[in-house]
Design an enzyme around this catalytic site. Structure first.
Site, PDB file in Angstrom:
ATOM      1  N   ASP A 142      34.788  40.225  37.379  1.00  0.00           N
ATOM      2  CA  ASP A 142      35.145  39.509  38.613  1.00  0.00           C
ATOM      3  C   ASP A 142      34.535  39.703  39.849  1.00  0.00           C
ATOM      4  O   ASP A 142      33.487  39.655  40.128  1.00  0.00           O
ATOM      5  CB  ASP A 142      36.556  39.857  38.119  1.00  0.00           C
ATOM      6  CG  ASP A 142      37.820  38.927  38.538  1.00  0.00           C
ATOM      7  OD1 ASP A 142      37.487  38.842  39.715  1.00  0.00           O
ATOM      8  OD2 ASP A 142      38.307  38.821  38.057  1.00  0.00           O
ATOM      9  N   HIS A 207      40.400  39.578  44.038  1.00  0.00           N
ATOM     10  CA  HIS A 207      41.046  38.625  42.749  1.00  0.00           C
ATOM     11  C   HIS A 207      40.662  40.113  41.739  1.00  0.00           C
ATOM     12  O   HIS A 207      41.444  39.959  40.675  1.00  0.00           O
ATOM     13  CB  HIS A 207      40.240  38.055  42.984  1.00  0.00           C
ATOM     14  CG  HIS A 207      40.152  36.809  41.505  1.00  0.00           C
ATOM     15  ND1 HIS A 207      39.699  36.949  40.028  1.00  0.00           N
ATOM     16  CD2 HIS A 207      40.719  35.374  40.858  1.00  0.00           C
ATOM     17  CE1 HIS A 207      39.845  36.028  39.634  1.00  0.00           C
ATOM     18  NE2 HIS A 207      40.923  35.097  40.007  1.00  0.00           N
ATOM     19  N   SER A 543      43.350  32.607  35.607  1.00  0.00           N
ATOM     20  CA  SER A 543      42.983  33.749  36.140  1.00  0.00           C
ATOM     21  C   SER A 543      44.736  34.820  35.914  1.00  0.00           C
ATOM     22  O   SER A 543      43.695  36.016  35.554  1.00  0.00           O
ATOM     23  CB  SER A 543      42.583  33.965  37.814  1.00  0.00           C
ATOM     24  OG  SER A 543      41.600  33.424  37.830  1.00  0.00           O
TER      25      SER A 543
END
Ligand SMILES: *[C@@H]1O[C@H](CO)[C@@H](O)[C@H](O)[C@H]1NC(C)=O
Ligand SMILES: *[C@@H]1O[C@H](CO)[C@@H](O)[C@H](O)[C@H]1NC(C)=O
Ligand SMILES: *[C@@H]1O[C@H](CO)[C@@H](O)[C@H](O)[C@H]1NC(C)=O
Ligand SMILES: *[C@@H]1O[C@H](CO)[C@@H](O)[C@H](O)[C@H]1NC(C)=O
Ligand SMILES: *[C@@H]1O[C@H](CO)[C@@H](O)[C@H](O)[C@H]1NC(C)=O
Ligand SMILES: *[C@@H]1O[C@H](CO)[C@@H](O)[C@H](O)[C@H]1NC(C)=O
Ligand SMILES: *[C@@H]1O[C@H](CO)[C@@H](O)[C@H](O)[C@H]1NC(C)=O
Length: 766
Positions: A142, A207, A543
């Site tokens: 990520d 994220h 996600s």
């Protein structure tokens, strides 16, 4: 291409652009990935070394990454001619331009800065699930991690498992003191065109921290996004360890870095890998040029579960990505929490709306309400004004008012409309958009809410019938026990898979709407004026769904350390639920019942998946047979796979439709012409723990079909025993559209359910 309307949103245009530069520059020099199959063959490694030595001896800087632990190959700067030459060398499986993949949040990288806030929460599995003895390690590919986030504290965690071989890479703002007994590994990858500021595992986007804390964050009490979605934030597998492999930066996630991360993660000793990223759905990438499919194959061979997000290109059909059969593909659904901000009209009529804002408008409807069309700037088109596009509104008409804006052609965002209303002196913004109504986004301090067109009709009629219409927008409230939930999120990518219709994808659905989780500690774009930046953020996307499944996979691994990736996937799929909290079937954004193309096997169960009773094991040989059916010859298969049995050969009549016969926990029959019988078999392994076990079958048969399962009873005499059954599907009439059913093996203790899809279309390849 049906998906086009949705793709031409501003952020998708960026995808398209990136794809063009990254996938179609065949005539120019660029980074290419040279994939050379498994790492267990000394011949492969030798060939790779020879290639590198002969071609790059004087061009050392042109080698971007070399792969040698999990598989063999390298990424290098090449001209198109060189790439063509290398592709013909012995032992080379494929050579392809380094693709750029994207994160699967609902907003793209460049849109993220408008996204003002959200929170991670992951309905923590029951305590029964947490008592495993095996210390599982979750690897996450990520944007990096924010190690100071409270979610990553290592309080009460035991020593790092001795089998761990990973490392905590040093960078100017990330050193070994940032790793602990929770974050046990941190690696970053230098993308060829990156600035050195990204040479760190520190998360500058948020994220990666969000995904990590959803999967394995430690419990944090009183977590919220400035009071919204408050509660204890806790990762689904809060005892698991995290290893972050930073492959993404604000420019995207390069395939060469993704492969390097797989290569390292395999050697480091992770148990589960979680990827919340992928290619855009229209790219239709082949198995042998998809870094995720390649890396995941080798991870699977080493016993690692690979969980990937399905993509956010829904609700159009055929948009699901990350669909290789050795990947667990995750769709996203809503949860039973709604973040509501209602509109009150004169006369105190309340219209429900959705959105996260911290405006403190009056609770009474005292502000003049105007339709944006009537506040048009002289130069603007009526369409632009109705949408509240930037520069379309007249300051004199907007000042002091609440403005009703509409997403006229489906391509605009409430956050942009809000900016226009705010900049013209408005008091609040009501945005009409059926699609984003279902997904609460963050709008900061300016009163903003999203309503659907049915709700909007009431406001229009009020506007029409009232001389001096007034309204207000109430502060956001967190509504718990919202029904119906779950519901498949509109953005969640849908089946069938473009890779093959004979494997159902997605596999499963999990929470991915308005999820609260950890964030970077310094993101001013999500802060409220005068307050410190929020440590948590609320965002949506597949996600956010994938790490919920990752968490459950890691819990199953803790409880059953000897189970392979396919047994773990089977446990998750066959115990999924199909009903919502209204005792109805799970629906989609339209209110229709979700099909397996929307939700796979159904909604993730965090408890039943620990004790599935029976599992469908997909063996290494099944996957090799899949590669035969998919079209690879035995020479290529022997290069790719680490251990092809000496006596393995491709079946004589290898063809795509036979992929249906692979021992997968769902059944997807393609090329069904009608007026015929098709038979597939499946083998289940008894893992119930009681030795003797008897299961009987029940079938949900689509109308007009006949499904016969033989035998109808499975009688196990011991644990670990495998029994095989046949499924014969027949229909007297021809098939007009894909149909859905299911079969369930059950006894007093367990229910083991497999969805069935029957499609007339053949198992096309891309
Ligand atoms: C690691 O980083 C911390 C905080 O930035 C700093 O105090 C410490 O000196 C660094 N340690 C090393 C070994 O560089
Ligand atoms: C959480 O908030 C409640 C109420 O505001 C407070 O009583 C409690 O002490 C807080 N807990 C922690 C750990 O901060
Ligand atoms: C909220 O209230 C404060 C003072 O009570 C005021 O200064 C501020 O402008 C208000 N904010 C909004 C968005 O109305
Ligand atoms: C409101 O009036 C406009 C014309 O002034 C009309 O087009 C529209 O249909 C009316 N809407 C409602 C809900 O009555
Ligand atoms: C196997 O497939 C590869 C790639 O398509 C091809 O180059 C090779 O000649 C094939 N080998 C055999 C034995 O058919
Ligand atoms: C290959 O050999 C193994 C044992 O060496 C055996 O179990 C397996 O059934 C054989 N497979 C085929 C396809 O003959
Ligand atoms: C299909 O199977 C059914 C039930 O076994 C049988 O009655 C029928 O004749 C078969 N049809 C064909 C076309 O084989």
């Amino acid at each position: 291409m049906k998906g086009l309307t949705f793709f031409f949103t501003p952020f998708s245009l960026m995808f398209l652009y990136l794809l063009c530069i990254s996938l179609t520059t065949e005539t120019e020099a660029g980074v290419y990935i040279v994939y050379m199959g498994s790492a267990s063959s000394a011949a492969n490694a030798y060939r790779a070394q020879i290639l590198i030595n002969t071609m790059f001896k004087r061009r050392g800087n042109d080698i971007v990454h070399t792969y040698k632990h999990g598989f063999t190959g390298f990424a290098a700067r090449l001209t198109a001619e060189e790439a063509t030459v290398i592709a013909k060398k012995p032992g080379v499986v494929s050579v392809f331009p380094d693709p750029n993949y994207q994160l699967h949040t609902t907003h793209s990288w460049d849109f993220l800065k408008y996204q003002e806030a959200v929170k991670i929460d992951s309905g923590p599995p029951s305590s029964a699930a947490s008592g495993g003895s095996y210390d599982s390690i979750i690897g996450i590919l990520d944007t990096g991690i924010w190690p100071e986030a409270e979610s990553f504290n290592d309080k009460d965690m035991g020593p790092i498992p001795s089998r761990w071989k990973g490392t905590c890479m040093e960078a100017k703002d990330f050193n070994s003191s940032n790793c602990n007994r929770k974050i046990i590994g941190a690696r970053f990858y230098k993308n060829p065109d990156d600035d050195s500021e990204y040479f760190t595992t520190r998360d500058v986007i948020g994220h990666g921290s969000h995904v990590s804390s959803t999967a394995a964050g430690s419990a944090v009490e009183n977590a919220s996004y400035y009071g919204v979605a408050s509660g204890t934030a806790k990762g689904g597998s809060s005892n698991a360890r995290i290893a972050m492999y930073k492959v993404c930066n604000p420019g995207g996630c390069t395939g060469s870095s993704i492969l390097a991360a797989f290569d390292d993660a395999i050697a480091d000793g992770v148990d589960v890998l979680s990827l919340s990223l992928g290619a855009p759905s229209y790219a239709r990438i082949e198995l042998n040029t998809d870094p995720i499919a390649i890396g995941a194959f080798h991870a699977m061979e080493q016993g690692i579960v690979v969980v990937c997000s399905a993509g956010n290109d829904g609700p159009d059909v055929g948009t699901v990505t990350n669909t290789a059969p050795w990947i667990m593909t995750v769709a996203a659904n809503t949860i039973d929490r709604d973040l509501e901000s209602d509109v009150v009209l004169g006369g105190n009529k309340v219209i429900k709306g959705e959105g996260i804002h911290f405006g403190n408008a009056s609770k009474s409807p005292v502000y003049p309400l105007i339709h944006a069309k009537s506040a048009k700037n002289a130069d603007a088109s009526e369409r632009a004004a109705r949408t509240c596009e930037s520069g379309s509104l007249d300051q004199d008409k907007v000042k002091g008012k609440i403005v009703l804006c509409e997403n006229v052609d489906g391509s605009y965002y409430a956050s942009n409309a809000k900016e226009e209303v705010k900049s013209k002196g408005g008091i609040g913004c009501i945005f009409v958009d059926d699609i984003s109504r279902a997904v609460a986004s963050v709008y900061g301090a300016f009163p903003t809410t999203v309503i659907d067109s049915k709700e909007a009709a009431e406001i229009f009629s009020y506007l029409n019938s009232t001389k001096d219409p007034v309204a207000t927008i109430l502060p956001t409230v967190t509504v718990e026990k919202f029904t119906p939930a779950p519901s498949v999120a509109y953005f969640s990518s849908r089946g069938p898979s473009s890779l093959t219709r004979s494997i159902l994808k997605p596999d499963i659905t999990a929470p991915g709407v308005a999820i609260l989780a950890a964030w970077t500690g310094k993101d001013s774009s999500i802060s409220l004026e005068g307050k410190p930046p929020s440590q948590f953020n609320v965002i949506s996307g597949t996600s956010m769904a994938a790490p919920h499944v990752t968490a459950v996979a890691s819990l199953i691994k803790s409880q059953h350390p000897t189970w392979g990736p396919s047994a773990i996937r089977s446990a998750i799929m066959t115990t999924a639920t199909q009903t919502n909290n209204d005792k109805g079937l799970i629906t989609t954004e339209t209110g229709a019942a979700a099909t397996p193309y929307d939700a796979g096997a159904g909604e993730l169960s965090t408890t039943a998946s620990m004790q599935p009773g029976l599992v469908y094991e997909t063996t290494a040989t099944d996957y090799l047979t899949f590669l035969c059916y998919y079209g690879y010859n035995i020479t290529t298969i022997k290069t790719i796979s680490k251990a092809v049995p000496e006596n393995f050969t491709c079946p004589a009549d290898s063809k795509l439709d036979l992929i249906s016969t692979i021992n997968y926990p769902s059944i997807s029959i393609s090329g069904f012409k009608g007026n015929e019988n098709k038979t597939v078999s499946r083998t289940v392994t008894n893992v119930g723990g009681d030795g003797v076990a008897v299961y009987t079958v029940s079938v949900e048969t689509p109308p007009g079909f006949n499904i016969i399962v033989t035998p109808e009873k499975l009688q196990f005499t011991k644990d670990g025993e495998k029994l095989t059954y046949q499924v014969i599907v027949s229909s007297a009439a021809s098939l007009k559209q894909d149909v859905f059913g299911a079969l369930t093996w059950s006894n007093a203790k367990y229910k083991v359910r497999s969805p069935i899809v029957i499609s007339s279309e053949s198992s096309s390849k891309n």
